[in-house]
Design an enzyme around this catalytic site. Structure first.
Site, PDB file in Angstrom:
ATOM      1  N   CYS A   1       0.840  -1.201   0.000  1.00 18.42           N
ATOM      2  CA  CYS A   1       0.000   0.000   0.000  1.00 18.42           C
ATOM      3  C   CYS A   1       0.876   1.254   0.000  1.00 18.42           C
ATOM      4  CB  CYS A   1      -0.915  -0.004   1.225  1.00 18.42           C
ATOM      5  SG  CYS A   1      -1.792   1.558   1.473  1.00 18.42           S
TER       6      CYS A   1
ATOM      7  N   CYS B   1       0.547   3.330   3.270  1.00 13.31           N
ATOM      8  CA  CYS B   1       1.221   2.666   4.391  1.00 13.31           C
ATOM      9  C   CYS B   1       2.726   2.908   4.313  1.00 13.31           C
ATOM     10  CB  CYS B   1       0.929   1.170   4.397  1.00 13.31           C
ATOM     11  SG  CYS B   1      -0.672   0.696   5.075  1.00 13.31           S
TER      12      CYS B   1
ATOM     13  N   ASP C   1      -0.385  16.712  -0.697  1.00 13.40           N
ATOM     14  CA  ASP C   1      -0.788  15.966  -1.890  1.00 13.40           C
ATOM     15  C   ASP C   1       0.194  16.275  -3.024  1.00 13.40           C
ATOM     16  OD1 ASP C   1      -3.754  14.629  -2.903  1.00 13.40           O
ATOM     17  OD2 ASP C   1      -2.332  15.300  -4.449  1.00 13.40           O
TER      18      ASP C   1
ATOM     19  N   HIS D   1      -4.082   0.444   8.339  1.00  4.99           N
ATOM     20  CA  HIS D   1      -4.551   0.304   6.961  1.00  4.99           C
ATOM     21  C   HIS D   1      -6.036  -0.044   6.948  1.00  4.99           C
ATOM     22  CE1 HIS D   1      -4.526  -0.422   2.652  1.00  4.99           C
ATOM     23  NE2 HIS D   1      -5.390  -1.394   2.940  1.00  4.99           N
TER      24      HIS D   1
ATOM     25  N   ASN E   1     -13.138  10.735  -0.550  1.00  4.46           N
ATOM     26  CA  ASN E   1     -13.658  10.031  -1.719  1.00  4.46           C
ATOM     27  C   ASN E   1     -13.809   8.553  -1.359  1.00  4.46           C
ATOM     28  OD1 ASN E   1     -13.589  12.390  -3.290  1.00  4.46           O
ATOM     29  ND2 ASN E   1     -11.431  12.067  -3.789  1.00  4.46           N
TER      30      ASN E   1
ATOM     31  N   GLY F   1     -14.539   8.599  -6.758  1.00  2.00           N
ATOM     32  CA  GLY F   1     -13.281   9.205  -7.177  1.00  2.00           C
ATOM     33  C   GLY F   1     -12.069   8.745  -6.385  1.00  2.00           C
TER      34      GLY F   1
ATOM     35  N   HIS G   1      -6.328   3.463   0.662  1.00  2.00           N
ATOM     36  CA  HIS G   1      -6.010   3.577   2.086  1.00  2.00           C
ATOM     37  C   HIS G   1      -6.776   4.827   2.511  1.00  2.00           C
ATOM     38  CE1 HIS G   1      -2.930   3.450   5.572  1.00  2.00           C
ATOM     39  NE2 HIS G   1      -3.761   4.463   5.833  1.00  2.00           N
TER      40      HIS G   1
ATOM     41  N   HIS H   1      -8.274   8.152   3.485  1.00  2.00           N
ATOM     42  CA  HIS H   1      -7.599   9.437   3.659  1.00  2.00           C
ATOM     43  C   HIS H   1      -8.599  10.582   3.588  1.00  2.00           C
ATOM     44  CE1 HIS H   1      -7.440   8.273  -0.600  1.00  2.00           C
ATOM     45  NE2 HIS H   1      -7.560   9.559  -0.898  1.00  2.00           N
TER      46      HIS H   1
ATOM     47  N   HIS I   1      -8.929  14.541   2.620  1.00  2.00           N
ATOM     48  CA  HIS I   1      -8.317  15.672   1.930  1.00  2.00           C
ATOM     49  C   HIS I   1      -8.662  16.955   2.696  1.00  2.00           C
ATOM     50  CE1 HIS I   1      -7.681  13.645  -2.110  1.00  2.00           C
ATOM     51  NE2 HIS I   1      -8.588  12.850  -1.604  1.00  2.00           N
TER      52      HIS I   1
HETATM   53  P1  AMP Z   1      -8.215   9.911  -3.939  1.00  2.00           P
HETATM   54  O1  AMP Z   1      -8.558  10.204  -5.374  1.00  2.00           O
HETATM   55  O2  AMP Z   1      -9.247  10.442  -2.965  1.00  2.00           O
HETATM   56  O3  AMP Z   1      -7.901   8.452  -3.695  1.00  2.00           O
HETATM   57  O4  AMP Z   1      -6.919  10.753  -3.609  1.00  2.00           O
HETATM   58  C1  AMP Z   1      -5.641  10.246  -3.751  1.00  2.00           C
HETATM   59  C2  AMP Z   1      -4.712  11.421  -3.709  1.00  2.00           C
HETATM   60  O5  AMP Z   1      -3.410  10.948  -3.448  1.00  2.00           O
HETATM   61  C3  AMP Z   1      -4.664  12.222  -5.009  1.00  2.00           C
HETATM   62  O6  AMP Z   1      -5.075  13.565  -4.761  1.00  2.00           O
HETATM   63  C4  AMP Z   1      -3.193  12.112  -5.430  1.00  2.00           C
HETATM   64  O7  AMP Z   1      -2.705  13.310  -5.997  1.00  2.00           O
HETATM   65  C5  AMP Z   1      -2.511  11.782  -4.112  1.00  2.00           C
HETATM   66  N1  AMP Z   1      -1.245  11.066  -4.217  1.00  2.00           N
HETATM   67  C6  AMP Z   1      -0.991   9.969  -4.967  1.00  2.00           C
HETATM   68  N2  AMP Z   1       0.287   9.561  -4.780  1.00  2.00           N
HETATM   69  C7  AMP Z   1       0.836  10.435  -3.889  1.00  2.00           C
HETATM   70  C8  AMP Z   1       2.122  10.540  -3.286  1.00  2.00           C
HETATM   71  N3  AMP Z   1       3.120   9.680  -3.547  1.00  2.00           N
HETATM   72  N4  AMP Z   1       2.342  11.558  -2.414  1.00  2.00           N
HETATM   73  C9  AMP Z   1       1.357  12.442  -2.139  1.00  2.00           C
HETATM   74  N5  AMP Z   1       0.106  12.376  -2.656  1.00  2.00           N
HETATM   75  C10 AMP Z   1      -0.148  11.386  -3.522  1.00  2.00           C
HETATM   76 ZN    ZN Z   2      -2.361   1.299   3.619  1.00  2.00          ZN
END
Ligand code: AMP
Ligand code: ZN
Length: 109
Positions: free
Chosen positions: A4, A7, A30, A46, A85, A91, A96, A98, A100
């Site tokens: 993940c 993680c 982000d 996780h 999301n 979306g 994992h 999260h 925003h």
């Molecule tokens: P979601 O679409 O709600 O799953 O959001 C995932 C978010 O993770 C997106 O806004 C991506 O830009 C962000 N993201 C993906 N990989 C990374 C990373 N390595 N570091 C920071 N943010 C990331």
């Molecule tokens: Zn995870």
């Protein structure tokens, strides 16, 4: 979960723009910001998606930390948006859980 992305970020195995961490959560910038300020807050545990989480204490901690980070660390005094999301239709791209935090501009709805 060993495969993940988030993680690995929380464990420090993949670099990130750390904003805050404690025993329960990790917060980082982000990589593709959708607003001038865009921070993600994740539980260290996780959990793939909000729809899989039936732990009110964990969700309460996650939301409390998001509020604290937005208000006290990022100092988004004008306001901000909290987004979760859920699954593909919502979306979600990283599975994992999260939160925003989006701010620093007037956000259209
Ligand atoms: P979601 O679409 O709600 O799953 O959001 C995932 C978010 O993770 C997106 O806004 C991506 O830009 C962000 N993201 C993906 N990989 C990374 C990373 N390595 N570091 C920071 N943010 C990331
Ligand atoms: Zn995870």
């Amino acid at each position: 979960m060993s495969d993940c992305l988030f993680c690995k970020i929380a464990a420090g195995d993949i670099p990130s723009g750390k904003v805050y961490e404690d025993d329960d959560v990790y917060a980082f910038k982000d990589i593709h910001p959708k607003a001038p300020t865009h921070v993600l807050v994740i539980p260290r545990q996780h959990i793939a998606t909000l729809a899989d989480c039936h732990d009110p204490a964990l969700l309460g901690t996650l939301m409390d930390r998001a509020r604290m980070i937005a208000d006290d660390i990022l100092q988004l005094a004008a306001g901000y948006r909290i987004v979760i999301n859920v699954r593909d239709g919502g979306g979600q791209e990283v599975f994992h859980l999260h939160v925003h935090i989006l701010g620093s501009k007037k956000l259209p709805f």
